[in-house]
Design an enzyme around this catalytic site. Structure first.
Site, PDB file in Angstrom:
ATOM      1  N   LYS A  13      74.875   6.914  -2.901  1.00  0.00           N
ATOM      2  CA  LYS A  13      73.702   6.332  -2.251  1.00  0.00           C
ATOM      3  C   LYS A  13      73.052   5.250  -3.117  1.00  0.00           C
ATOM      4  O   LYS A  13      72.752   4.156  -2.639  1.00  0.00           O
ATOM      5  CB  LYS A  13      72.655   7.418  -1.945  1.00  0.00           C
ATOM      6  CG  LYS A  13      73.182   8.557  -1.086  1.00  0.00           C
ATOM      7  CD  LYS A  13      72.112   9.610  -0.823  1.00  0.00           C
ATOM      8  CE  LYS A  13      71.573  10.308  -2.065  1.00  0.00           C
ATOM      9  NZ  LYS A  13      72.589  11.108  -2.792  1.00  0.00           N
ATOM     10  N   ARG A  88      64.511  14.535   2.084  1.00  0.00           N
ATOM     11  CA  ARG A  88      65.471  15.552   1.662  1.00  0.00           C
ATOM     12  C   ARG A  88      65.198  16.905   2.296  1.00  0.00           C
ATOM     13  O   ARG A  88      65.941  17.851   2.043  1.00  0.00           O
ATOM     14  CB  ARG A  88      65.389  15.724   0.146  1.00  0.00           C
ATOM     15  CG  ARG A  88      66.519  15.079  -0.643  1.00  0.00           C
ATOM     16  CD  ARG A  88      66.149  15.240  -2.100  1.00  0.00           C
ATOM     17  NE  ARG A  88      67.251  15.264  -2.997  1.00  0.00           N
ATOM     18  CZ  ARG A  88      67.654  14.219  -3.733  1.00  0.00           C
ATOM     19  NH1 ARG A  88      67.094  13.049  -3.591  1.00  0.00           N
ATOM     20  NH2 ARG A  88      68.624  14.366  -4.593  1.00  0.00           N
ATOM     21  N   ARG A 127      78.954   9.852 -14.420  1.00  0.00           N
ATOM     22  CA  ARG A 127      77.922   8.832 -14.137  1.00  0.00           C
ATOM     23  C   ARG A 127      77.140   8.446 -15.388  1.00  0.00           C
ATOM     24  O   ARG A 127      76.731   9.285 -16.167  1.00  0.00           O
ATOM     25  CB  ARG A 127      76.958   9.391 -13.089  1.00  0.00           C
ATOM     26  CG  ARG A 127      75.682   8.566 -12.928  1.00  0.00           C
ATOM     27  CD  ARG A 127      74.992   8.808 -11.618  1.00  0.00           C
ATOM     28  NE  ARG A 127      74.524  10.154 -11.397  1.00  0.00           N
ATOM     29  CZ  ARG A 127      74.006  10.574 -10.241  1.00  0.00           C
ATOM     30  NH1 ARG A 127      73.905   9.762  -9.220  1.00  0.00           N
ATOM     31  NH2 ARG A 127      73.595  11.817 -10.126  1.00  0.00           N
ATOM     32  N   ARG A 161      71.946  11.053 -17.326  1.00  0.00           N
ATOM     33  CA  ARG A 161      70.847  11.864 -16.840  1.00  0.00           C
ATOM     34  C   ARG A 161      70.948  13.293 -17.345  1.00  0.00           C
ATOM     35  O   ARG A 161      72.028  13.866 -17.382  1.00  0.00           O
ATOM     36  CB  ARG A 161      70.824  11.857 -15.311  1.00  0.00           C
ATOM     37  CG  ARG A 161      70.185  10.601 -14.768  1.00  0.00           C
ATOM     38  CD  ARG A 161      70.401  10.430 -13.291  1.00  0.00           C
ATOM     39  NE  ARG A 161      70.170  11.648 -12.516  1.00  0.00           N
ATOM     40  CZ  ARG A 161      70.272  11.700 -11.199  1.00  0.00           C
ATOM     41  NH1 ARG A 161      70.619  10.615 -10.519  1.00  0.00           N
ATOM     42  NH2 ARG A 161      70.044  12.817 -10.562  1.00  0.00           N
ATOM     43  N   ARG A 172      72.130  21.648  -7.357  1.00  0.00           N
ATOM     44  CA  ARG A 172      71.742  20.489  -6.545  1.00  0.00           C
ATOM     45  C   ARG A 172      72.543  20.447  -5.247  1.00  0.00           C
ATOM     46  O   ARG A 172      72.015  20.083  -4.197  1.00  0.00           O
ATOM     47  CB  ARG A 172      71.931  19.206  -7.356  1.00  0.00           C
ATOM     48  CG  ARG A 172      70.840  19.055  -8.410  1.00  0.00           C
ATOM     49  CD  ARG A 172      71.238  18.175  -9.558  1.00  0.00           C
ATOM     50  NE  ARG A 172      71.506  16.814  -9.148  1.00  0.00           N
ATOM     51  CZ  ARG A 172      72.200  15.949  -9.888  1.00  0.00           C
ATOM     52  NH1 ARG A 172      72.696  16.328 -11.055  1.00  0.00           N
ATOM     53  NH2 ARG A 172      72.375  14.734  -9.484  1.00  0.00           N
TER      54      ARG A 172
HETATM   55  P1  ADP Z   1      71.044  12.665  -6.769  1.00  0.00           P
HETATM   56  O1  ADP Z   1      71.192  11.609  -5.743  1.00  0.00           O
HETATM   57  O2  ADP Z   1      72.130  12.625  -7.814  1.00  0.00           O
HETATM   58  O3  ADP Z   1      70.848  14.045  -6.201  1.00  0.00           O
HETATM   59  P2  ADP Z   1      68.284  11.811  -7.298  1.00  0.00           P
HETATM   60  O4  ADP Z   1      68.103  10.801  -8.337  1.00  0.00           O
HETATM   61  O5  ADP Z   1      68.155  11.381  -5.874  1.00  0.00           O
HETATM   62  O6  ADP Z   1      69.705  12.473  -7.576  1.00  0.00           O
HETATM   63  O7  ADP Z   1      67.299  13.043  -7.516  1.00  0.00           O
HETATM   64  C1  ADP Z   1      67.196  13.701  -8.761  1.00  0.00           C
HETATM   65  C2  ADP Z   1      66.243  14.881  -8.638  1.00  0.00           C
HETATM   66  O8  ADP Z   1      64.922  14.404  -8.300  1.00  0.00           O
HETATM   67  C3  ADP Z   1      66.584  15.885  -7.549  1.00  0.00           C
HETATM   68  O9  ADP Z   1      67.512  16.864  -7.988  1.00  0.00           O
HETATM   69  C4  ADP Z   1      65.207  16.495  -7.259  1.00  0.00           C
HETATM   70  O10 ADP Z   1      64.827  17.426  -8.262  1.00  0.00           O
HETATM   71  C5  ADP Z   1      64.294  15.289  -7.392  1.00  0.00           C
HETATM   72  N1  ADP Z   1      64.095  14.572  -6.107  1.00  0.00           N
HETATM   73  C6  ADP Z   1      64.454  13.293  -5.834  1.00  0.00           C
HETATM   74  N2  ADP Z   1      64.124  12.963  -4.572  1.00  0.00           N
HETATM   75  C7  ADP Z   1      63.535  14.073  -4.026  1.00  0.00           C
HETATM   76  C8  ADP Z   1      62.984  14.386  -2.744  1.00  0.00           C
HETATM   77  N3  ADP Z   1      62.977  13.487  -1.755  1.00  0.00           N
HETATM   78  N4  ADP Z   1      62.494  15.626  -2.561  1.00  0.00           N
HETATM   79  C9  ADP Z   1      62.481  16.542  -3.557  1.00  0.00           C
HETATM   80  N5  ADP Z   1      62.979  16.330  -4.776  1.00  0.00           N
HETATM   81  C10 ADP Z   1      63.505  15.092  -5.021  1.00  0.00           C
HETATM   82  P1  ADP Z   2      73.923   9.107  -5.584  1.00  0.00           P
HETATM   83  O1  ADP Z   2      72.844   8.058  -5.682  1.00  0.00           O
HETATM   84  O2  ADP Z   2      74.299   9.409  -4.163  1.00  0.00           O
HETATM   85  O3  ADP Z   2      73.604  10.333  -6.365  1.00  0.00           O
HETATM   86  P2  ADP Z   2      75.513   7.236  -7.225  1.00  0.00           P
HETATM   87  O4  ADP Z   2      75.429   5.957  -6.458  1.00  0.00           O
HETATM   88  O5  ADP Z   2      74.706   7.366  -8.452  1.00  0.00           O
HETATM   89  O6  ADP Z   2      75.252   8.492  -6.224  1.00  0.00           O
HETATM   90  O7  ADP Z   2      77.068   7.490  -7.565  1.00  0.00           O
HETATM   91  C1  ADP Z   2      77.481   8.588  -8.386  1.00  0.00           C
HETATM   92  C2  ADP Z   2      78.538   8.112  -9.373  1.00  0.00           C
HETATM   93  O8  ADP Z   2      79.750   7.819  -8.653  1.00  0.00           O
HETATM   94  C3  ADP Z   2      78.179   6.838 -10.127  1.00  0.00           C
HETATM   95  O9  ADP Z   2      78.682   6.934 -11.439  1.00  0.00           O
HETATM   96  C4  ADP Z   2      78.894   5.717  -9.337  1.00  0.00           C
HETATM   97  O10 ADP Z   2      79.288   4.648 -10.196  1.00  0.00           O
HETATM   98  C5  ADP Z   2      80.111   6.451  -8.786  1.00  0.00           C
HETATM   99  N1  ADP Z   2      80.455   6.015  -7.412  1.00  0.00           N
HETATM  100  C6  ADP Z   2      79.635   5.591  -6.429  1.00  0.00           C
HETATM  101  N2  ADP Z   2      80.324   5.311  -5.308  1.00  0.00           N
HETATM  102  C7  ADP Z   2      81.628   5.560  -5.573  1.00  0.00           C
HETATM  103  C8  ADP Z   2      82.851   5.453  -4.806  1.00  0.00           C
HETATM  104  N3  ADP Z   2      82.836   5.045  -3.527  1.00  0.00           N
HETATM  105  N4  ADP Z   2      84.005   5.789  -5.426  1.00  0.00           N
HETATM  106  C9  ADP Z   2      84.019   6.222  -6.721  1.00  0.00           C
HETATM  107  N5  ADP Z   2      82.905   6.340  -7.493  1.00  0.00           N
HETATM  108  C10 ADP Z   2      81.718   6.015  -6.931  1.00  0.00           C
END
Ligand code: ADP
Ligand code: ADP
Ligand code: ZN
Length: 218
Positions: A13, A88, A127, A161, A172
């Site tokens: 995303k 979420r 990542r 992270r 998660r």
């Molecule tokens: P990822 O896409 O890898 O799950 P995010 O960066 O979106 O990670 O979120 C990291 C953490 O921040 C989540 O595990 C949660 O604890 C918190 N968080 C982010 N967005 C939300 C949301 N909309 N509602 C509740 N918690 C959130």
């Molecule tokens: P999210 O925001 O949904 O948690 P990220 O955009 O941070 O996910 O992507 C998670 C990890 O996977 C990052 O290290 C990113 O570079 C990698 N990634 C993202 N999209 C792809 C894809 N289509 N194929 C392989 N790796 C990807």
């Protein structure tokens, strides 16, 4: 155009939000990034969120709703925004409907990323990001063009992270299936949902999203 990117942790995303925001002149609104900034700055919200995020649980709805409400009201969001990581939960989705309606804004599209669980774990484990500008990378799938140097800003410092470890990832994912996956049905019922194959390489996913956006604009 106002979009939501919906999908499990590590689905891509943030990567796609950054690409589409740049190509379309939209603002990327990542609640994860905003919460991490609050933790780093040591604000009241940051103090409340820190331990919850480290465990991989969801931060309380009222906190993230307040953050998004304030942010969407700012002038740079007038041209359109991409919500990345929000909503979420169903209460967050309902709150979003209300705050958009109150501001005479509409939601154009919700894009669901479909990615296998095993791939999610691999993506999250590899990542990392530029410590200076936040540009995202991956050990295997997206290395900087020059090793050790950020493509976007030239910095040589990177960070990982605290919550990107195998133990927290399970929690998660569980939170995603319990709390967030119901939103797929919620937005399908509203006629807003489109799904994409998030298993494809990064560039192909970007093209698939561009095609969806062109359909919606037409
Ligand atoms: P990822 O896409 O890898 O799950 P995010 O960066 O979106 O990670 O979120 C990291 C953490 O921040 C989540 O595990 C949660 O604890 C918190 N968080 C982010 N967005 C939300 C949301 N909309 N509602 C509740 N918690 C959130
Ligand atoms: P999210 O925001 O949904 O948690 P990220 O955009 O941070 O996910 O992507 C998670 C990890 O996977 C990052 O290290 C990113 O570079 C990698 N990634 C993202 N999209 C792809 C894809 N289509 N194929 C392989 N790796 C990807
Ligand atoms: Zn950088």
């Amino acid at each position: 155009m106002n979009l939501i990117l919906l999908g499990p942790p590590g689905a891509g995303k943030g990567t796609q939000a950054a690409a589409i925001a740049a190509s379309r002149g939209l603002v990327q609104l990542s609640t994860g990034d905003m919460l991490r900034a609050a933790v780093k700055a040591g604000t009241e919200v940051g103090k409340q969120a820190k331990a919850i995020m480290e465990r991989g649980d969801l931060v309380p709805d009222e906190i993230v709703i307040r953050i998004i409400d304030e942010r969407i009201g700012q002038p740079d969001c007038e041209n359109g925004f991409i919500l990345d990581g929000f909503p979420r939960t169903l209460p967050q989705a309902a709150a979003l409907d209300k705050l958009l309606a109150d501001r005479n804004k509409q939601l154009d599209l919700v894009i669901e990323f479909k990615v296998d669980d095993a791939a999610l774990v691999e993506r999250i484990s590899g990542r990392f990001a530029c410590a200076k500008c936040g540009a995202g990378y991956h050990d295997k799938f997206k290395q900087p063009k020059t090793p050790g140097v950020c493509d976007a800003c030239g910095s040589t410092e990177f960070s990982r992270r605290a919550d990107d470890n195998a133990e927290t990832v399970k929690n998660r994912l569980m939170a995603y299936y319990k709390e967030t996956a119901p939103l797929i049905g919620y937005y399908f019922a509203k006629g807003k949902l489109k799904s994409i194959d998030g298993m494809a390489p990064i560039d192909q996913v970007t093209h698939a999203i561009e095609r969806l956006l062109a359909e919606v604009a037409a």
